[in-house]
Scaffold this active site. Structure first.
Site, short mmCIF file in Angstrom:
data_model
loop_
_atom_site.label_atom_id
_atom_site.label_comp_id
_atom_site.label_asym_id
_atom_site.label_seq_id
_atom_site.Cartn_x
_atom_site.Cartn_y
_atom_site.Cartn_z
N HIS A 205 0.85 -1.20 0.00
CA HIS A 205 0.00 0.00 0.00
C HIS A 205 0.88 1.24 0.00
CE1 HIS A 205 0.49 1.78 4.04
NE2 HIS A 205 0.71 0.53 4.45
N CYS A 206 0.30 2.37 -0.39
CA CYS A 206 0.94 3.67 -0.25
C CYS A 206 -0.11 4.62 0.33
CB CYS A 206 1.50 4.17 -1.59
SG CYS A 206 0.32 4.22 -2.93
N GLU A 207 -0.07 5.89 0.01
CA GLU A 207 -1.04 6.81 0.61
C GLU A 207 -2.46 6.49 0.15
OE1 GLU A 207 -1.78 11.62 1.22
OE2 GLU A 207 -0.17 10.91 -0.09
N TYR A 247 -3.23 3.92 2.89
CA TYR A 247 -3.17 4.26 4.30
C TYR A 247 -4.24 5.27 4.67
CZ TYR A 247 -1.50 5.90 8.82
OH TYR A 247 -1.43 6.24 10.16
#
Length: 308
Positions: A205-207, A247
């Site tokens: 995952h990232c932002e 996130y």
């Protein structure tokens, strides 16, 4: 004009007018003249220079077939080691056909069944439709259940990979995650010892799980395929997921599972210099990709005076 005349027009040596061309050549190459003592030749005065030619009779007796037989009288080592008999060729061809059939069968299974990327089993976690149709996505609720241990009886290990930049990660992240945002870091992850009987699952995952997370997911799968190219469709990490919404979405509903409890956006005003630094550092895997940015992002970039 004789051969000698053509070759030695300026030579003081007398011409030979009789005999065959072979006699002319023999006369030119076998002068049998006494060496002049005044010349610094290093050879005694009575020494004779003589290059003896084989007789014409002997020369004619050497036929091309004899030469070929003498040069190629024995087998080359490689020829004696390779068995190209019809039986061996048939077995070799059957082996290749079997491998091709196995690969085709594996591809068909992966396309028609909802199996992990090596075709060995079903996916453990429930998946949902996501923005990236080629990747398997899970919801924030499923992510929370994984952290709560609801799947421990089916999974040996879970590694959650946070692909955001370090200042984002330090501002708040999902508990028990690792921060990997470069290709080198992903390659190190691929060196992790794995065993086929144990299910080691990765969740990226990232932002927003829109760009960085999916790119890392795809890069890992590409490298994994390359490492196992001679044993298709085997993989070190066949079961990989993407956290839908990233996130930001997880933080909005699962703050108690974040540490520290916080959310640091990538485009935060206080981290413009950090953003420039880490984007350059991760350039090795983002260079050349088409950058698609929303109007909101472009306006904030202009306000921060940074070139993404």
């Amino acid at each position: 004009m004789s051969i000698r005349t053509r070759l030695f027009e300026d030579s003081p040596v007398s011409d030979v007018t009789s005999g065959s061309p072979w006699d002319e050549i023999a006369a030119m190459l076998t002068p049998c003249q006494t060496v002049n003592e005044s010349l610094d030749s290093g050879i005694g005065s009575s020494a004779e220079l003589s290059i003896k030619l084989p007789s014409r009779r002997r020369h004619r007796s050497i036929r091309s077939g004899d030469v070929k037989r003498s040069l190629f009288s024995g087998k080359r080592p490689a020829d004696s080691e390779v068995d190209d008999s019809p039986a061996v060729k048939k077995v070799r061809g059957e082996d290749i056909q079997t491998i091709e059939k196995d690969i085709i069968h594996a591809v068909e299974r992966l396309e028609t069944c909802d199996l992990v990327a090596d075709g060995s089993r079903d996916y453990t976690l429930p998946t949902i439709p996501g923005k990236h149709s080629d990747l398997k996505s899970i919801s924030t609720d499923t992510m929370a259940n994984v952290l709560a241990g609801r799947y421990n009886d089916r999974l040996s290990k879970v590694t959650v990979v946070d692909c955001r930049y370090p200042y984002e990660y330090e501002g708040g992240h999902i508990q028990d995650t690792v921060n990997l945002y470069t290709k080198d870091a992903v390659n190190e992850l691929l060196k992790t010892p794995v065993t086929p009987e144990k299910r080691h699952v990765l969740i990226f995952h990232c932002e927003f799980s829109s760009e960085r997370g999916p790119k890392m997911y795809r890069f890992l799968r590409s490298q994994d395929r390359a490492l196992n190219q001679h044993n298709y469709p085997a993989l070190n990490f066949p079961e990989v997921y993407l956290l839908h919404g990233g996130y930001k979405a997880f933080y909005e509903t699962q703050q108690k599972l974040c540490t520290p409890v916080g959310y640091m956006p990538m485009l935060h005003d206080d981290h413009a210099a950090d953003l420039r630094h880490f984007r350059v550092k991760s350039k090795s895997w983002t260079a050349g990709d088409k950058q698609v940015k929303s109007r909101r992002y472009r306006s904030r970039i202009a306000r921060l005076h940074i070139d993404l």
